[in-house]
Motif scaffolding. Structure first.
Motif, mmCIF file in Angstrom:
data_model
loop_
_atom_site.group_PDB
_atom_site.id
_atom_site.type_symbol
_atom_site.label_atom_id
_atom_site.label_comp_id
_atom_site.label_asym_id
_atom_site.label_seq_id
_atom_site.Cartn_x
_atom_site.Cartn_y
_atom_site.Cartn_z
ATOM 1 N N ARG A 137 29.664 31.237 44.922
ATOM 2 C CA ARG A 137 28.356 30.558 45.756
ATOM 3 C C ARG A 137 29.283 31.248 46.865
ATOM 4 O O ARG A 137 29.666 31.122 47.279
ATOM 5 N N HIS A 138 27.808 31.952 47.789
ATOM 6 C CA HIS A 138 28.424 32.871 48.649
ATOM 7 C C HIS A 138 27.701 31.547 49.775
ATOM 8 O O HIS A 138 28.224 32.118 51.077
ATOM 9 N N GLU A 139 27.341 30.712 49.977
ATOM 10 C CA GLU A 139 26.657 30.135 50.991
ATOM 11 C C GLU A 139 27.627 29.521 51.766
ATOM 12 O O GLU A 139 27.941 28.938 52.473
ATOM 13 N N PHE A 140 28.830 29.326 50.482
ATOM 14 C CA PHE A 140 30.179 28.173 51.302
ATOM 15 C C PHE A 140 30.955 29.376 52.153
ATOM 16 O O PHE A 140 32.169 28.716 52.494
ATOM 17 N N TRP A 141 31.388 30.540 51.681
ATOM 18 C CA TRP A 141 31.370 31.627 52.678
ATOM 19 C C TRP A 141 31.397 32.912 53.540
ATOM 20 O O TRP A 141 29.515 32.839 54.040
ATOM 21 N N LEU A 142 32.035 32.470 54.537
ATOM 22 C CA LEU A 142 32.207 33.580 55.829
ATOM 23 C C LEU A 142 31.544 35.354 55.115
ATOM 24 O O LEU A 142 32.347 35.187 54.494
ATOM 25 N N SER A 143 31.362 36.163 56.204
ATOM 26 C CA SER A 143 30.349 37.433 55.644
ATOM 27 C C SER A 143 32.072 37.566 55.060
ATOM 28 O O SER A 143 32.399 38.641 53.831
ATOM 29 N N ASP A 144 32.743 38.396 56.033
ATOM 30 C CA ASP A 144 34.115 39.184 55.333
ATOM 31 C C ASP A 144 35.118 38.019 54.011
ATOM 32 O O ASP A 144 35.228 39.104 53.726
ATOM 33 N N GLY A 145 35.362 37.058 54.476
ATOM 34 C CA GLY A 145 35.532 36.636 53.196
ATOM 35 C C GLY A 145 35.143 36.483 51.723
ATOM 36 O O GLY A 145 35.632 37.055 50.572
ATOM 37 N N TRP A 146 33.562 36.645 51.668
ATOM 38 C CA TRP A 146 33.115 36.724 50.974
ATOM 39 C C TRP A 146 32.505 38.574 50.150
ATOM 40 O O TRP A 146 32.677 38.783 48.759
ATOM 41 N N ALA A 147 32.749 38.906 51.068
ATOM 42 C CA ALA A 147 33.222 41.178 51.023
ATOM 43 C C ALA A 147 34.976 40.291 49.821
ATOM 44 O O ALA A 147 34.829 41.670 48.673
ATOM 45 N N ARG A 148 35.187 39.992 50.517
ATOM 46 C CA ARG A 148 36.985 39.957 50.479
ATOM 47 C C ARG A 148 36.939 39.559 48.725
ATOM 48 O O ARG A 148 37.282 40.231 48.059
ATOM 49 N N ILE A 149 36.586 38.105 48.541
ATOM 50 C CA ILE A 149 36.621 37.694 47.123
ATOM 51 C C ILE A 149 36.054 38.783 46.336
ATOM 52 O O ILE A 149 36.184 38.830 45.120
ATOM 53 N N ASN A 150 35.139 39.408 46.142
ATOM 54 C CA ASN A 150 34.221 39.994 45.678
ATOM 55 C C ASN A 150 35.404 41.512 44.888
ATOM 56 O O ASN A 150 34.800 42.142 44.277
ATOM 57 N N ALA A 151 35.114 42.335 46.297
ATOM 58 C CA ALA A 151 35.645 43.530 46.359
ATOM 59 C C ALA A 151 37.217 43.535 45.239
ATOM 60 O O ALA A 151 37.598 44.415 44.507
ATOM 61 N N GLU A 152 38.228 41.859 45.758
ATOM 62 C CA GLU A 152 39.814 41.775 44.991
ATOM 63 C C GLU A 152 38.993 41.043 44.329
ATOM 64 O O GLU A 152 40.211 41.216 43.195
ATOM 65 N N GLU A 153 38.147 40.410 43.510
ATOM 66 C CA GLU A 153 37.789 39.342 42.540
ATOM 67 C C GLU A 153 38.647 37.859 42.734
ATOM 68 O O GLU A 153 39.488 37.685 41.271
ATOM 69 N N TRP A 154 38.668 37.731 43.537
ATOM 70 C CA TRP A 154 39.835 36.591 43.874
ATOM 71 C C TRP A 154 38.663 35.456 43.042
ATOM 72 O O TRP A 154 37.156 34.915 42.847
ATOM 73 N N ARG A 155 39.409 34.360 42.119
ATOM 74 C CA ARG A 155 38.623 33.863 41.091
ATOM 75 C C ARG A 155 39.822 32.355 41.598
ATOM 76 O O ARG A 155 39.052 30.889 40.821
#
Ligand SMILES: [Fe+2]
Length: 438
Positions: free
Chosen positions: A239-257
């Motif tokens: 859920r993007h609403e919890f994330w800073l933009s840089d963090g959202w980009a990072r977790i999606n690029a590196e598939e952090w779950r």
């Protein structure tokens, strides 16, 4: 670095022996093969840590003060310089793992040679010379202790990459559930933070200065694995609403779950630790999460991260300070963060479980001046693009950390043993769907 304490040769020699022996004790469960692996650029091989801290004494103490100095090996100055531009060129950090020679045993010979020369130097100095040199030697102790902590964080990652999932040492905590989260209220106002000049402190803890704090409160313990699982089950990583933009980009690029060392097998979450790989223990603090994840969790919980000034003031002068517990550090039994234990009315898990992310960017305190010469590169030049962490962790050597200590890592770092303490009040909290961690 600050240290008005006056050293005598015997005390310096004793502490030198103690610190150096502890490094070797930490390396003793590791084979030469274990000590050679570099599993990612942030990780250094164990034998590199052992050699680099030795290089530090050779470069910053012996080179300028040992009569007739010549280096143990010319090329070691190139291999074991970490980041000191003023000292000269150095081998690429990300390629330390391809160096098979000197081997782990050769590094032991290097260490013994420098130990003998340090002993001879310290015991030959007159009082005035000793007073001048002691602060640099003392810095070498604290530098080596920092690498003792890094050695353990790094070997944890090395061993995590092995499908056999070997353990370093220690035994796990018994499975446990978290207790209720409590809060410590702090009045705020015009307060002072920073090192007061008594005893050792790094230059980045200076100078002591005034800061204004609105009233606030801190969670009385760290966020637990159970709370982090609720964040994940509520779509925390989706859920993007919890994330800073840089963090959202990072977790999606590196598939952090999930946290760094977690993996799901047949619907059960397991965590790799230095004492082995075990089902995630609900009552233990969540660890190995980045600043981005810590910030997103706080947003989900309707809270925020504390600033470093809030953290330091609450620990040293807040009404809860007297009851603040220091569970550790350097627990030889678990090598992993432990349960918070019973509520104290103060802050639990302050100095001995996980380094705690703060909302504060790592920058110079007002009036900060790095030391002259190469040693001035120790802290000051890293004051960009990093966040401050406070406290200490279970891998921090005993006596190394203090309430003014400023650790720092980039926002996306996860291999360091970092955790989360929530804050509320004072600076506006991020609003979001409230979780149960409050
Ligand atoms: Fe270093």
């Amino acid at each position: 670095m600050t240290t008005p304490f006056s050293w005598d040769a015997e005390s310096l020699v004793d502490l030198y022996r103690e610190v150096r022996a502890h490094t070797e004790a930490l390396a003793s469960p590791l084979s030469p093969e274990d000590q050679t692996v570099q599993s990612m650029p942030d990780v250094s091989p164990t034998k590199w840590h052992r050699a680099h801290v030795t290089w530090f004494f050779e470069t910053f103490v012996l080179a300028d003060h040992e009569p007739g100095f010549s280096p143990f090996q010319d090329k070691y100055w190139f291999l074991f310089n970490s980041y000191y531009e003023a000292v000269g060129p150095r081998y690429a950090r990300e390629r330390r793992g391809v160096i098979s020679r000197p081997g782990a045993n050769d590094v032991g010979v290097y260490r013994a040679n420098v130990d003998d020369r340090m002993h001879d130097l310290v015991t030959s100095l007159d009082g005035g010379s000793l007073d001048k040199l002691a602060p640099t030697i003392e810095l070498g102790f604290h530098h080596e202790q920092q690498h003792q902590e890094l050695l353990l964080m790094d070997i944890k990652h090395v061993l995590s990459c092995n499908p056999l999932q070997p353990a370093y040492a220690g035994v796990p905590s018994e499975p446990c559930e978290p207790d209720d989260l409590g809060w410590a209220d702090v009045e705020g106002g015009l307060v002072e933070i920073g090192h007061d000049g008594s005893g050792f402190g790094f230059d980045n803890e200076l100078p002591r200065h005034q800061v204004w704090l609105e009233p606030y409160r801190l969670a009385d313990r760290l966020v637990t694995n159970a709370e982090w699982l609720r964040f994940m089950e509520d779509g925390g990583y989706a859920r993007h609403e919890f994330w800073l933009s840089d963090g959202w980009a990072r977790i999606n690029a590196e598939e952090w779950r999930a946290p760094f060392y977690w993996q799901e097998l047949d619907g059960v979450w397991f965590e790799h630790t230095l004492n082995g790989t075990w089902p995630v223990n609900p009552g233990l603090p969540v660890s190995h999460v980045s600043f981005y994840e810590a910030e997103a969790f706080a947003s989900w919980a309707g809270k925020r991260l504390p600033s470093e000034a809030e953290w330091e003031h609450a620990v040293t002068n807040g009404p809860a300070a007297e009851a603040t517990t220091t569970t550790g550090p350097a627990d030889p039994a678990t090598y992993h963060p432990r349960p918070a234990g019973p509520a104290t009315g103060g802050l639990r898990q302050i100095h001995g479980d996980c380094w705690e992310w703060t909302s504060s960017a790592y920058h110079a305190y007002p009036g900060f001046h790095p030391a002259d010469g190469a040693i001035g590169e120790y802290n000051g030049k890293f004051m960009s693009n990093q966040m401050v962490l406070r406290g200490g962790c279970v891998l921090t050597p005993t006596g190394h950390t203090r309430s003014t200590y400023r650790n720092f890592f980039p926002h996306a770092s996860r291999w360091a043993l970092s955790g989360v303490r929530l804050a509320d009040g004072g600076a506006p909290a991020t609003t979001g769907p409230a979780g149960d961690a409050r």
